[in-house]
Design a protein around this motif. Structure first.
Motif: not given
Length: 297
Positions: A35-37, A41, A78, A155, A158, A185, A187
């Motif tokens: 998840g975010n955080g 990264t 990112e 990402e 993206s 990474s 999502h």
């Protein structure tokens, strides 16, 4: 092999990485998801030396990663790290030269990746004048132009359209087939499931699940899908060894405990009326991710 060994990093009260350990093998596509955080990264920045860990170590080919080793790494951040007013070709040549390429070799490799990533029509354009998707293609070319021995991509998909996503997936598989460890990474979990050899799921700085998707499925237990249209809410409550995970589209999704029999579930469903579906379900990576990140087993 690229190794992250018990790496920790704290920002004030936030523990971004907490004794995090995993390996990316030679020739392997490793999907790094969370998840975010969650700490993805930060981990990648530690590998690249952008951030210094509080403790732990990263190793490449058995030796601690130092400045010399990192010159052979390809990195996609990112947040884009391009010079906006520099032309695409000039930028890639410059970056290849920074990695030790001669002028002719830098031009050759820059032109190769411009062609491969569909940027021929934009080779003389300033980066800032490109669409976001084409800017991402240039950033990818920048990570690949010096023929890296390791790829670390944050990402990378993206902003790419489906055609560009397929193109990049093919490129990453080709690099892996050449023996390059590829850590990225994303999502887009359906894509990660499709192309990765192994997946690591990080939560609050911990690696909470790691393996092939099939291995992660084995650890999730048996899942059942039951469609009993006349069943009232809570019909499966109290069935031994069964836990209701979700109810959607008129179907009930359940997990069976290790060693539990599915027949009591079927009996309970039949007691409510007709059963239109009773099947075992192979969870997708997205479902596994929701379970693990949400605090499940």
């Amino acid at each position: 092999m690229l190794e992250v060994d018990r790496v920790s990093k704290r920002y004030g009260e936030v523990l971004a990485c907490d004794h995090l350990s995993f390996q990316v093998r030679a020739g392997e596509l490793f999907g790094f998801v969370g998840g975010n955080g969650a700490g993805k990264t930060t981990t990648m920045r530690i590998i690249l030396g952008v951030v210094r860990p509080d403790s732990g170590q990263t190793r490449w080919a058995g030796a601690p990663v130092d400045h010399v080793a990192r010159r052979a790494f390809g990195y996609l951040p990112e947040e884009r790290g391009l010079y906006p007013r520099m032309k695409v070709l000039d930028q890639l040549v410059y970056l290849a030269e920074l990695h030790g390429f001669g002028v002719n070799e830098a031009h050759r490799d820059a032109e190769t990746w411009i062609a491969r990533l569909g940027l021929r029509d934009h080779r003389g354009d300033e980066v800032q004048k490109l669409s976001l998707g084409n800017q991402q293609r240039v950033q990818l070319a920048a990570a690949l132009v010096h023929d890296p021995e390791v790829l670390v991509l944050d990402e990378p998909f993206s902003g790419l359209d489906p055609i560009a996503v397929d193109l990049l997936a093919d490129v990453l598989r080709e690099r892996a087939d050449m023996g390059v460890p590829v850590l990225f990474s994303s999502h887009q979990l359906d894509l990660v499931e499709r192309i990765c050899d192994r997946v690591g799921i990080i939560r609050s700085g911990h690696m909470v699940a790691c393996g092939t998707v099939d291995e992660l499925r084995e650890g999730s237990g048996t899942m059942l899908v039951v469609h009993a249209p006349a069943a009232a809410p809570g019909w499966a409550d109290g069935v031994p060894g069964a836990t209701v995970l979700n109810v959607r589209d008129g179907r009930t999704w359940l997990r069976l405990a290790e060693g539990a029999d599915d027949q009591p579930v079927l009996k309970a469903a039949l007691a409510t009326g007709p059963v239109h579906e009773f099947s075992r379900h192979r969870p997708s990576l997205t479902e596994l991710f929701r379970d693990v990140v949400g605090g499940g087993a």
